[in-house]
Design a protein around this motif. Structure first.
Motif, PDB file in Angstrom:
ATOM      1  N   ALA A 173       0.815  -1.210   0.000  1.00  7.87           N
ATOM      2  CA  ALA A 173       0.000   0.000   0.000  1.00  7.87           C
ATOM      3  C   ALA A 173       0.852   1.265   0.000  1.00  7.87           C
ATOM      4  N   SER A 174       1.984   1.225   0.714  1.00  4.58           N
ATOM      5  CA  SER A 174       2.783   2.447   0.765  1.00  4.58           C
ATOM      6  C   SER A 174       3.351   2.780  -0.613  1.00  4.58           C
ATOM      7  N   VAL A 175       3.672   1.742  -1.404  1.00  5.67           N
ATOM      8  CA  VAL A 175       4.179   1.995  -2.758  1.00  5.67           C
ATOM      9  C   VAL A 175       3.071   2.559  -3.633  1.00  5.67           C
ATOM     10  N   LEU A 176       1.874   1.978  -3.508  1.00  8.09           N
ATOM     11  CA  LEU A 176       0.734   2.500  -4.271  1.00  8.09           C
ATOM     12  C   LEU A 176       0.488   3.958  -3.924  1.00  8.09           C
ATOM     13  N   PHE A 177       0.563   4.266  -2.631  1.00 11.31           N
ATOM     14  CA  PHE A 177       0.355   5.636  -2.169  1.00 11.31           C
ATOM     15  C   PHE A 177       1.376   6.569  -2.817  1.00 11.31           C
ATOM     16  N   LEU A 178       2.652   6.161  -2.801  1.00 11.79           N
ATOM     17  CA  LEU A 178       3.693   7.021  -3.360  1.00 11.79           C
ATOM     18  C   LEU A 178       3.554   7.163  -4.870  1.00 11.79           C
ATOM     19  N   LEU A 179       3.227   6.047  -5.554  1.00 14.21           N
ATOM     20  CA  LEU A 179       3.077   6.102  -7.007  1.00 14.21           C
ATOM     21  C   LEU A 179       1.996   7.098  -7.398  1.00 14.21           C
ATOM     22  N   THR A 180       0.843   7.030  -6.697  1.00 15.21           N
ATOM     23  CA  THR A 180      -0.240   7.927  -7.092  1.00 15.21           C
ATOM     24  C   THR A 180       0.070   9.362  -6.702  1.00 15.21           C
ATOM     25  N   ILE A 181       0.680   9.552  -5.533  1.00 18.44           N
ATOM     26  CA  ILE A 181       0.848  10.934  -5.076  1.00 18.44           C
ATOM     27  C   ILE A 181       1.916  11.662  -5.889  1.00 18.44           C
ATOM     28  N   ILE A 182       2.816  10.920  -6.564  1.00 21.24           N
ATOM     29  CA  ILE A 182       3.817  11.596  -7.395  1.00 21.24           C
ATOM     30  C   ILE A 182       3.121  12.371  -8.521  1.00 21.24           C
ATOM     31  N   GLY A 183       2.111  11.724  -9.120  1.00 22.30           N
ATOM     32  CA  GLY A 183       1.366  12.405 -10.171  1.00 22.30           C
ATOM     33  C   GLY A 183       0.740  13.689  -9.675  1.00 22.30           C
ATOM     34  N   PHE A 184       0.157  13.633  -8.478  1.00 26.67           N
ATOM     35  CA  PHE A 184      -0.486  14.830  -7.930  1.00 26.67           C
ATOM     36  C   PHE A 184       0.557  15.863  -7.509  1.00 26.67           C
ATOM     37  N   ALA A 185       1.708  15.357  -7.026  1.00 30.48           N
ATOM     38  CA  ALA A 185       2.738  16.269  -6.537  1.00 30.48           C
ATOM     39  C   ALA A 185       3.329  17.093  -7.676  1.00 30.48           C
ATOM     40  N   VAL A 186       3.443  16.480  -8.864  1.00 31.13           N
ATOM     41  CA  VAL A 186       3.949  17.243 -10.000  1.00 31.13           C
ATOM     42  C   VAL A 186       2.976  18.354 -10.336  1.00 31.13           C
ATOM     43  N   LYS A 187       1.706  18.042 -10.256  1.00 33.25           N
ATOM     44  CA  LYS A 187       0.696  19.004 -10.675  1.00 33.25           C
ATOM     45  C   LYS A 187       0.544  20.132  -9.663  1.00 33.25           C
ATOM     46  N   LEU A 188       0.736  19.829  -8.402  1.00 31.35           N
ATOM     47  CA  LEU A 188       0.380  20.834  -7.356  1.00 31.35           C
ATOM     48  C   LEU A 188       1.178  22.115  -7.439  1.00 31.35           C
ATOM     49  N   PRO A 189       2.403  22.287  -7.597  1.00 34.77           N
ATOM     50  CA  PRO A 189       3.494  21.339  -7.626  1.00 34.77           C
ATOM     51  C   PRO A 189       4.234  21.337  -6.294  1.00 34.77           C
ATOM     52  N   VAL A 190       4.893  20.248  -5.995  1.00 36.94           N
ATOM     53  CA  VAL A 190       5.615  20.117  -4.748  1.00 36.94           C
ATOM     54  C   VAL A 190       7.114  20.191  -5.056  1.00 36.94           C
ATOM     55  N   PHE A 191       7.848  20.926  -4.247  1.00 40.05           N
ATOM     56  CA  PHE A 191       9.307  20.924  -4.361  1.00 40.05           C
ATOM     57  C   PHE A 191       9.785  19.485  -4.237  1.00 40.05           C
ATOM     58  N   PRO A 192      10.695  18.967  -5.005  1.00 41.87           N
ATOM     59  CA  PRO A 192      11.484  19.573  -6.088  1.00 41.87           C
ATOM     60  C   PRO A 192      10.915  19.298  -7.478  1.00 41.87           C
ATOM     61  N   LEU A 193       9.619  19.050  -7.584  1.00 44.31           N
ATOM     62  CA  LEU A 193       9.028  18.754  -8.895  1.00 44.31           C
ATOM     63  C   LEU A 193       8.357  19.993  -9.491  1.00 44.31           C
ATOM     64  N   HIS A 194       8.702  21.172  -8.945  1.00 44.84           N
ATOM     65  CA  HIS A 194       7.957  22.375  -9.300  1.00 44.84           C
ATOM     66  C   HIS A 194       8.545  23.127 -10.471  1.00 44.84           C
ATOM     67  N   THR A 195       9.703  22.696 -11.016  1.00 43.31           N
ATOM     68  CA  THR A 195      10.431  23.600 -11.904  1.00 43.31           C
ATOM     69  C   THR A 195       9.717  23.886 -13.217  1.00 43.31           C
ATOM     70  N   TRP A 196       8.742  23.049 -13.585  1.00 41.50           N
ATOM     71  CA  TRP A 196       8.009  23.339 -14.821  1.00 41.50           C
ATOM     72  C   TRP A 196       7.127  24.569 -14.668  1.00 41.50           C
ATOM     73  N   LEU A 197       6.684  24.811 -13.426  1.00 42.44           N
ATOM     74  CA  LEU A 197       5.624  25.803 -13.221  1.00 42.44           C
ATOM     75  C   LEU A 197       6.046  27.223 -13.569  1.00 42.44           C
ATOM     76  N   PRO A 198       7.177  27.729 -13.061  1.00 39.00           N
ATOM     77  CA  PRO A 198       7.547  29.101 -13.414  1.00 39.00           C
ATOM     78  C   PRO A 198       7.684  29.290 -14.916  1.00 39.00           C
ATOM     79  N   ASP A 199       8.291  28.316 -15.598  1.00 38.51           N
ATOM     80  CA  ASP A 199       8.448  28.443 -17.045  1.00 38.51           C
ATOM     81  C   ASP A 199       7.104  28.470 -17.745  1.00 38.51           C
ATOM     82  N   ALA A 200       6.269  27.494 -17.392  1.00 41.94           N
ATOM     83  CA  ALA A 200       4.976  27.391 -18.070  1.00 41.94           C
ATOM     84  C   ALA A 200       4.144  28.643 -17.834  1.00 41.94           C
ATOM     85  N   HIS A 201       4.104  29.113 -16.598  1.00 41.12           N
ATOM     86  CA  HIS A 201       3.300  30.294 -16.296  1.00 41.12           C
ATOM     87  C   HIS A 201       3.818  31.531 -16.992  1.00 41.12           C
TER      88      HIS A 201
END
Lengths: 494, 501
Positions: B215-243
């Motif tokens: 379950a913990s792996v499933l939790f991490l796998l799914t939350i990575i997708g959401f973390a990119v979108k939110l975005p969560v450090f260190p997956l945030h670098t797309w956001l400043p460029d895109a905006h």
């Protein structure tokens, strides 16, 4: 079994027979008729006969013919129909392109039809010698077709294909010999019983090493046909040099036929747990190497046909995921893996031919296969841009396209059979592939080009492209029917 | 479960998509904007209706359900066509309807020659896809819409953007696909463990099912997708460029609703299906949330491009969402998670307004470089007021919606993570710093000669600004409109989490 050929047996191979008749008709017409453009019309309309005959065989029964060498079942007919559709679209998109061949148009269409008949035969073969003959029947005309443009690179491609094809056939044959030596039969049906019996009685020749070697050699032989790594080296050169419609034909029909035989062999004879495990590990490794290699090298390509060659290597990797996910291994859901292969191949047929319709037209118009010649395509033809964009979306595996559904289905089957690592490998590879597929979209839609002359589509071309796109979107939203058909087909061979 | 169809949600998803495509058929370019606004308004009315229906008839479970189980052969692949709204999704549907309309107004200044048909088509398709994400209750459909939103955004940024638009668009797509690739593995893992995609039944089924992946792996796998979108450090670098490189309309949608898909996914999937794992990993969320808040704010102060400044402030503000969620492992779970949801809603309206005012200012000045701007308040008082109100709400001034959200998050998180919360509270100070400094440098100080010819907002530009100001202040004064609904929808999640505590 009866040693005479009966009418019933002839009816069972009626689609193949009608293909050969059609090929002969095209050659004869070529001799007597001055206006060559009628050949395309004859070949494409004539194909409706084998298509109708194939659908006629799609009644869900399985029948043997020719002393058990052929088994005409739902599965075989499914692949026959895939091959026929691929042939039909290849001929449709050859309309303008074949003008390049002047006097040889008749031979061009006839060779396509003969090669296709070999592939159709292959889909129903359940005996090693028949498989081998059918394989050669499909490969030899292809070698001629590849050299059809009489330029250096085309000839080089043809020779390369010829030599490597012969080499892979030899490997395949050697594998078959080993399996025959171990089991004493060339019939796939009997193999599984003999293997099961000897495994139970643990009377394995050389501890089963010879059989394993046989399995490996057969896999290698077919890995060449489906252009999977590490037997993919021929694909980029051959794809680049071949006439564009033939490249499309190679990438879809040839691959589908290869998968048909592999599925039959794996399913009927090596579905035994122990051998199946060896097989699954082997295929899974090849699959992972294939998709990674294909995608990484595709990024650097500047020639669209080479790019598609590497893309097709990667796609072969995805399809092999379904092969590795044998349902017998981990108690997974019924046949999701093999059914996924059939689903994926059908989707790939639509997607790749949509793309190749555009590639063929652009290459006729610009006389170039470089990716930069797609810049500003939006201004030159909106329809072509639409077809190509949807095809790219499907190749990446984004909704709403059949590529998305097929990918999820096939990766799902891997998850289900305990191959989680392979599924993760697969989805990560899709991310890499997004990069180069989207680059093409970007070049078409955004880049400027000083050449803004409109590209004219012929009726045949737009018919081929639009029906593919229509199929991509419809099956991307309502994939239920094709999934059911795929399951039915797989159930017919076990 | 019985098949039923209320049509409203189906129409709310497919109306803008079909409407957008039908724009291609309109021959006169002059009418495109009018039709786009018409479609946007109808969609906004639909979304408001959905919100009000949930507001008045809200029950614990989903309402306005569209369920059809004949879409797929369910014995082979158990996918259903299953839509519905509950307390968690209804506010986001409203937000999407609102910002969708506003993003159409934000394109008011787009010239007719600039591929205007496609522009509005992609905007409307994007809106339909996002409504689809918020209303899907089948995990498979959720994923379809999640991916569907990529294509419109890619085109919006790379065709109508500015600066390094191709690079930014590609970066956005690659980051998001990478996140969703992990999510897909998680989704399939969940499906093959439970044989169900039904998001309402999954929490219960997952608790008892034999999982094929821990379950913990499933939790991490799914939350990575959401973390990119939110975005969560260190997956945030797309956001400043895109905006920065996106056109105003796309920025509004991106910051306003697309980021919220990440937070919504965390509520709907991570918190609801994996309460134990959320409890276990809450400290990571708290840590990353704090990093987001402080790191985002510090970087923001250094920015000289108005849009980039707002983009980085989004990173900082989304940190609050994470901090609120991290309260899951303590006594403040109820307040914290409700606060996180509130923060998402209010950030949508506030950042929407920020991007909108800046977009309109950019249309006039043709520069977003802060040192080149000065004294704009005297030439364009209306736009300046909009920017100031949004800025003040962003720094959490009482009587604006920003204040309510942040204070609830601090209240909830402090009980569990006193140190992280204390550090994060300094983020508010930093926010005040960069917002006020930005306003001072760009709107006040001496008036520049070259801006004398600037005109203030036109009617078409005033309308969206007014609507957003009303919603910001309205929620600031009556927060219960949104927060009650969130509490209702979050109730099952909260009680699950409380049971673990």
């Amino acid at each position: 079994m009866n040693s005479f050929i009966t009418t019933d047996e002839l009816l069972l191979i009626a689609p193949e027979i009608s293909m050969v008749i059609l090929a002969t008709l095209v050659i004869i017409l070529d001799l007597v008729i001055k206006n060559k453009s009628i050949l395309n019309f004859v070949a494409s309309f004539g194909l409706l006969v084998p298509i109708a005959l194939s659908f006629n065989l799609l009644d869900g029964t399985s029948q043997f013919a020719f002393a058990g060498a052929l088994r005409v079942d739902y599965f075989g007919v499914f692949f026959k129909i895939i091959t026929l559709f691929a042939t039909l679209i290849t001929i449709l998109i050859s309309e303008k392109y074949s003008k390049k061949f002047d006097d040889y148009q008749g031979e061009y269409y006839a060779l396509i039809l003969i090669s296709a008949s070999g592939m159709m035969l292959l889909a129903s073969s359940v005996e090693f010698i028949t498989i081998y003959i059918a394989l050669e029947l499909s490969a030899l005309p292809l070698a001629a077709l590849i050299t059809f443009i009489r330029i250096r690179s085309s000839a080089e491609s043809g020779i390369k294909f010829m030599v490597l094809s012969a080499l892979s056939s030899a490997i395949l044959l050697y594998g078959m010999v080993l399996v025959y030596g171990f089991t004493g039969t060339t019939y796939i049906e009997d193999l599984s019983q003999i293997i099961n019996r000897s495994l139970i009685n643990s009377e394995l020749t050389f501890g089963g090493g010879a059989l394993l070697l046989g399995v490996i050699l057969i896999t290698c032989g077919f890995a060449f046909k489906i252009s999977s790594a590490p037997f993919h080296m021929w694909a980029p050169d051959v794809y680049e040099g071949a006439p564009t419609p033939i490249t499309a034909f190679l990438s879809v029909a040839s691959k589908a036929a290869g998968f048909a035989v592999i599925l039959r062999i794996v399913y009927s004879s090596f579905s035994n747990e122990q051998i199946g495990m060896d097989w699954s590990v082997l295929i899974a490794t090849l699959s992972a190497i294939s998709m990674t290699l294909g995608n990484l090298i595709a990024i650097q390509q500047t020639n669209i046909k080479r790019l598609f060659a590497y893309s097709t290597i990667a796609q072969a990797g995805y399809i092999m995921v379904g092969l590795a996910a044998l349902s017998s291994l981990d108690g997974g859901q019924d046949n999701a893996g093999p059914a996924g292969i059939l689903f994926y191949l059908f989707g790939y047929l639509l997607t790749n031919f949509a793309a190749f319709t555009v590639i063929t037209l652009v290459s006729i118009n610009t006389n170039s296969d470089s990716i930069s010649s797609y810049s500003g395509l939006l201004k030159r033809s909106r329809l072509l841009t639409l077809i190509m964009t949807i095809s790219m979306i499907s190749l990446i595996g984004l909704p709403p396209s059949v590529g998305f559904m097929a990918k999820i289905y096939i990766f799902g089957s891997a998850m289900d059979t305990g191959l989680q690592w392979l599924a993760i490998f697969g989805v990560l590879n899709s991310v890499v592939s997004a990069f180069y597929y989207l680059k093409i979209v970007k070049i078409m839609l955004i880049d400027e080009n000083e050449n803004s002359e409109k590209i004219q589509l012929t009726t045949n071309m737009s018919l081929a492209g639009l029906s593919c796109v229509f199929g991509i979107v419809i099956l991307g939203i309502f994939p239920g029917s094709i999934i059911e058909v795929a399951h039915r087909a797989v159930e017919s061979i076990i | 479960m019985v098949d039923q169809f209320n049509w409203i949600l189906t129409i709310a998803i497919f109306f803008p998509i079909i409407g957008g495509i039908s724009l291609l058929l309109i021959p006169q370019k002059e009418y495109i904007k009018i039709f786009a606004i018409l479609f946007g308004t109808i969609e906004f009315i639909l979304c408001s209706y959905i919100f009000l229906f949930q507001f008045t008839n809200g029950i614990g479970g989903p309402v306005l359900v569209d369920l059809n189980s004949t879409w797929f052969p369910t014995n082979i692949f158990n996918v259903q066509y299953y839509l519905g709204v509950d307390g968690i999704s209804a506010p986001f549907v409203l937000l999407t309807g609102l910002l969708g309309l506003i993003s159409i107004f934000a394109s008011w200044n787009l010239s007719n020659d600039h591929r205007i048909r496609e522009h509005f088509m992609w905007l409307l398709i994007l809106q339909g896809a996002v409504v689809g994400v918020f209303t899907s209750l089948d995990f498979f459909m959720f994923f379809i819409f999640w991916e569907l939103e990529l294509i419109p955004m890619y085109f919006l940024i790379s065709i109508w953007g500015s600066g390094r638009k191709h690079y930014s668009a590609m970066k956005f797509v690659i980051f998001t696909i990478l996140g969703s690739a992990f999510m897909l593995v998680g989704v399939l893992g969940i499906y093959f463990s439970t044989d169900s995609f039904n998001m309402i039944e999954l929490p219960e089924k997952l608790a008892t099912a034999k999982l094929i992946i821990p379950a913990s792996v499933l939790f991490l796998l799914t939350i990575i997708g959401f973390a990119v979108k939110l975005p969560v450090f260190p997956l945030h670098t797309w956001l400043p460029d895109a905006h920065t490189d996106a056109p105003t309309a796309a920025s509004v949608m991106l910051a306003g609703v697309l980021l919220k898909m990440g937070g919504y996914g965390m509520l709907r999937v991570s918190a609801s299906m994996f309460p134990n794992e959320l409890h276990q990993f809450a400290w990571i969320l708290a840590l990353l949330g704090t990093i987001n808040i402080i790191y985002g704010a510090v970087i923001t102060i250094r920015q000289t491009d108005l849009k980039r400044l707002i983009a980085y402030s989004s990173v900082s503000h989304m940190g609050f969402v994470l901090l609120g969620l991290s309260a899951a492992s303590g006594a403040g779970v109820s307040i914290g998670i409700t606060g996180a949801s509130m923060q998402m809603f209010t950030h949508g309206t506030i950042t929407g307004l920020l991007f909108l005012s800046i977009g309109f200012i950019y249309d006039r000045t043709h520069t977003r470089y802060i040192p080149d701007l000065s004294g704009l308040a005297q030439n364009t008082p209306f736009l300046a007021t909009g920017l100031i109100i949004a800025g003040l709400a962003s720094l959490g001034l009482p009587a604006t919606s920003g204040f309510i959200a942040e204070i609830t998050i601090f209240l909830g998180a402090f009980q569990t993570w006193p140190i992280f919360t204390t550090i994060s509270a300094f983020g508010v100070v930093l926010t005040a710093g960069y917002v006020l400094w930005m306003i001072q440098r760009s709107l006040f100080q001496h008036k520049l000669e070259k801006f004398n010819t600037l005109t203030d907002a036109s009617i078409g530009e005033m309308f969206p600004i007014i609507v957003l100001v009303i919603s910001i202040i309205g929620i600031g004064i009556f927060p219960s409109i949104i927060s009650d609904m969130f509490s209702l929808g979050l109730q099952p999640i909260i009680s699950n989490l409380q049971a673990i505590n």
